[in-house]
Design a protein around this motif. Structure first.
Motif, mmCIF file in Angstrom:
data_model
loop_
_atom_site.group_PDB
_atom_site.id
_atom_site.type_symbol
_atom_site.label_atom_id
_atom_site.label_comp_id
_atom_site.label_asym_id
_atom_site.label_seq_id
_atom_site.Cartn_x
_atom_site.Cartn_y
_atom_site.Cartn_z
ATOM 1 N N ALA A 53 0.820 -1.212 0.000
ATOM 2 C CA ALA A 53 0.000 0.000 0.000
ATOM 3 C C ALA A 53 0.856 1.265 0.000
ATOM 4 O O ALA A 53 0.477 2.270 -0.613
ATOM 5 C CB ALA A 53 -0.932 -0.007 1.208
ATOM 6 N N SER A 54 2.015 1.235 0.659
ATOM 7 C CA SER A 54 2.897 2.412 0.686
ATOM 8 C C SER A 54 3.344 2.780 -0.726
ATOM 9 O O SER A 54 3.404 3.963 -1.086
ATOM 10 C CB SER A 54 4.120 2.136 1.562
ATOM 11 O OG SER A 54 3.751 1.955 2.902
ATOM 12 N N GLY A 55 3.649 1.756 -1.521
ATOM 13 C CA GLY A 55 4.065 2.022 -2.890
ATOM 14 C C GLY A 55 2.930 2.446 -3.796
ATOM 15 O O GLY A 55 3.160 3.003 -4.876
ATOM 16 N N LEU A 56 1.704 2.189 -3.382
ATOM 17 C CA LEU A 56 0.534 2.561 -4.191
ATOM 18 C C LEU A 56 -0.096 3.868 -3.711
ATOM 19 O O LEU A 56 -1.225 4.179 -4.079
ATOM 20 C CB LEU A 56 -0.511 1.449 -4.133
ATOM 21 C CG LEU A 56 -0.080 0.087 -4.706
ATOM 22 C CD1 LEU A 56 -1.186 -0.940 -4.506
ATOM 23 C CD2 LEU A 56 0.295 0.203 -6.179
ATOM 24 N N SER A 57 0.628 4.616 -2.877
ATOM 25 C CA SER A 57 0.101 5.878 -2.347
ATOM 26 C C SER A 57 -0.415 6.753 -3.479
ATOM 27 O O SER A 57 0.250 6.922 -4.506
ATOM 28 C CB SER A 57 1.197 6.611 -1.571
ATOM 29 O OG SER A 57 1.626 5.832 -0.482
ATOM 30 N N VAL A 92 12.700 12.785 -14.608
ATOM 31 C CA VAL A 92 11.811 12.231 -15.618
ATOM 32 C C VAL A 92 10.547 11.713 -14.936
ATOM 33 O O VAL A 92 10.590 11.235 -13.789
ATOM 34 C CB VAL A 92 12.505 11.086 -16.388
ATOM 35 C CG1 VAL A 92 13.658 11.617 -17.205
ATOM 36 C CG2 VAL A 92 12.980 10.004 -15.440
ATOM 37 N N PRO A 93 9.401 11.804 -15.589
ATOM 38 C CA PRO A 93 8.140 11.369 -14.964
ATOM 39 C C PRO A 93 8.182 9.931 -14.475
ATOM 40 O O PRO A 93 7.558 9.590 -13.467
ATOM 41 C CB PRO A 93 7.119 11.547 -16.093
ATOM 42 C CG PRO A 93 7.719 12.583 -16.983
ATOM 43 C CD PRO A 93 9.202 12.376 -16.930
ATOM 44 N N TYR A 148 7.848 5.982 -10.521
ATOM 45 C CA TYR A 148 7.727 4.543 -10.304
ATOM 46 C C TYR A 148 8.876 4.004 -9.448
ATOM 47 O O TYR A 148 8.732 2.983 -8.779
ATOM 48 C CB TYR A 148 7.714 3.799 -11.644
ATOM 49 C CG TYR A 148 6.510 4.094 -12.492
ATOM 50 C CD1 TYR A 148 5.239 3.622 -12.136
ATOM 51 C CD2 TYR A 148 6.625 4.833 -13.672
ATOM 52 C CE1 TYR A 148 4.123 3.895 -12.922
ATOM 53 C CE2 TYR A 148 5.524 5.108 -14.461
ATOM 54 C CZ TYR A 148 4.270 4.635 -14.090
ATOM 55 O OH TYR A 148 3.173 4.916 -14.856
ATOM 56 N N LEU A 149 10.014 4.675 -9.499
ATOM 57 C CA LEU A 149 11.206 4.170 -8.827
ATOM 58 C C LEU A 149 11.001 4.043 -7.326
ATOM 59 O O LEU A 149 11.249 2.983 -6.729
ATOM 60 C CB LEU A 149 12.405 5.073 -9.142
ATOM 61 C CG LEU A 149 13.728 4.707 -8.471
ATOM 62 C CD1 LEU A 149 14.146 3.295 -8.846
ATOM 63 C CD2 LEU A 149 14.822 5.709 -8.876
#
Length: 541
Positions: free
Chosen positions: A127-131, A221-222, A226-227
């Motif tokens: 969930a943290s990465g999907l903030s 870069v946009p 994701y990184l």
């Protein structure tokens, strides 16, 4: 008469005779199951360390992505309050989780609560990465929300892993086994750096962002969005991989016999684990042993009050230094010029440089320090290692702080980094390991998880002080030189001096911590005293 006295003395000197299952655990030979338990419990700590410290790798990236100002050449940075929240919110959750799950582990059992903490860690890592959110404030708020609950699950892992390992281990190598579980934290820190290096290298090669493009928008870069999400979500994998194995572990015999008062079930469980035949004993033994003092009662304070003060104070002082160094080592390395200024590189390059520095420190000092403790703790003892660690941390911190201007002016980066790495080595071959081990050994079974949770929570209170306090204190004294609106602080030099003083206080409070090397858990906790008093009284009558 002489024979009777001798027999009574033997019963008093060998209280574990009252419960054969506990004697079997204390004298059991090291076998494959012990190593399995280390891996299963240790992977939780691998995940804990990865999740807690990977945020320091991506905080500057978050600033560039969400707080840049269009048209400005200076890369975006997180505002002071946002940076403090992102770095410290998981620690706040960890503190709460240590207290809650530590208490729950003594009420419901170690095994049942163990699964809850791991499931929470897996869910909240993802969930943290999907903030999500429409703007920067919404994204950061969501991230902080999930990282708080991630920390809450991590907090439960501390008392439960330590207690389970201490209650499974034999008394001869118990310290090494508990320390080995905690040593997986070093691999978690190392894995965070290595994974960030790999992912940032892939992103650099894939998107070929110009290294020396200074415009805040162009240099980020946009796809860099994701990184940081991938780095945070990766922490769910090791936790998920060990969930099934944790659920297959039986409840510890000490909880089953001494707290749940089911000595027959304890004997059955440990017969399977140790692959030896253990005689099941009457239920009444467990009942007699359970009738004793509670937490913070007068009897508890008399027997264990100073012990609890020792474990909480030393863990609190240690974590102020340890977490401030870990979470903000990127700022220290920037201050001495080991990591170039942010304006000279793009965001992905900056993640790569920070991760490389953290990995080097972890590989050369953090990980070896943990395993030195594993190798020597049952030979040197807990007290000696903790005292030695605090002493050397004090010496090396002052060695960095007092000639700090010399390190900066002469750009002696190698010397600074070597001494800085030694503080990590002696933190881990020292109090960072022993403060985890000792609380799992010296308190009664019915209060062991709770007291470990209290001790660990005191440590996390220190970590919060380090995370929030060092962020501000390390700022330059001159307000015109502070970054991103930070108020003026006392500077890096004086902050290092303050950490040296804190380490010296750790030396003093270490004298409140008892030595538990080679002693059974029941001897250390005094759980056999009431039983022995009854036997002595009966014999005298």
């Amino acid at each position: 008469m002489e024979t009777m006295i001798r027999l009574n003395h033997c019963r008093f000197a060998m209280p574990s005779k009252n419960l054969e299952v506990l004697t079997a655990l204390d004298v059991a030979k090291t076998q494959w199951y012990h190593f399995t338990a280390i891996v299963i419990a240790g992977m939780g700590f691998f995940t804990d360390a990865y999740d807690l410290f990977c945020i320091s790798l991506v905080t500057k990236l978050l600033g560039r992505l969400y707080y840049h100002v269009d048209g400005h050449l200076k890369p975006g940075t997180l505002p002071p309050n946002v940076a403090a929240a992102v770095n410290g919110v998981a620690l706040c959750g960890t503190l709460a989780g240590q207290l809650f799950f530590g208490w729950l582990g003594d009420k419901m059992g170690r095994k049942r609560v163990y699964g809850m903490t791991l499931a929470l860690m897996v869910i909240c890592s993802i969930a943290s990465g999907l903030s999500f959110g429409k703007d920067a404030k919404a994204v950061i708020s969501t991230l902080c929300f999930f990282r708080f609950w991630l920390g809450f699950g991590i907090g439960g892992d501390y008392p439960l892993s330590a207690t389970i390992m201490s209650e499974y281990a034999n008394k001869k190598t118990r310290g090494a086994f508990i320390a080995a579980v905690f040593a997986m934290q070093g691999f978690g820190i190392l894995a965070g750096g290595v994974f960030a290096i790999i992912m940032s290298s892939i992103f650099k090669a894939r998107y070929n962002a110009p290294t020396y493009e200074f415009n805040a928008v162009a240099s980020t870069v946009p796809q860099a969005d994701y990184l940081w999400r991938i780095i945070l979500m990766f922490g769910a994998l090791p936790a998920a991989a060990t969930y099934y194995s944790r659920m297959k572990m039986p409840e510890t015999a000490r909880y089953t016999a001494l707290v749940a008062k089911n000595t027959k079930q304890a004997a059955v469980d440990m017969s399977k684990v140790l692959q030896v035949e253990i005689v099941a004993e009457p239920e009444k033994i467990g009942e007699e042993r359970s009738k004793s003092f509670g937490l913070f009662s007068r009897a508890f304070l008399r027997r264990h009050g100073l012990h609890l003060l020792g474990t909480t104070s030393t863990w609190f002082l240690l974590d102020i230094a340890f977490y401030s160094q870990n979470l903000f080592q990127k700022d220290i390395f920037s201050a001495i010029g080991w990591i170039p200024p942010a304006k000279t590189m793009n965001a992905i390059e900056e993640v790569f440089r920070i991760a490389r520095a953290q990995t080097l420190i972890a590989l050369c000092s953090t990980v070896p320090g943990y395993w030195f403790t594993v190798a020597f703790i049952d030979h040197m003892g807990r007290f000696a290692i903790q005292l030695m660690g605090f002493i050397f941390m004090t010496i090396f911190m002052f060695a960095l702080a007092i000639p700090y201007d010399h390190w900066i002016k002469h750009e002696n980066r190698i010397g600074f980094v070597v001494i800085y790495a030694l503080t990590f080595f002696f933190a881990n071959f020292g109090p960072n390991s022993t403060t985890f081990v000792v609380p799992a050994e010296i308190f009664p079974a019915r209060l062991r998880s709770t007291c470990h949770g209290i001790s660990a929570a005191a440590g996390k209170a220190g970590a919060i002080v380090g995370a929030f306090g060092f962020l501000y204190l390390a700022q330059p004294k001159d307000k015109t030189k502070t970054d991103a609106g930070y108020p003026p602080g006392i500077g890096v030099k004086n902050s290092l001096i303050a950490l040296g003083v804190i380490n010296f206080l750790g030396v003093i409070f270490t004298f409140l911590v008892p030595e538990s090397k080679g002693r059974s858990l029941e001897d250390m906790s005094g759980e056999n005293e009431d039983e022995n008093e009854k036997e002595t009284t009966a014999a005298s009558v």
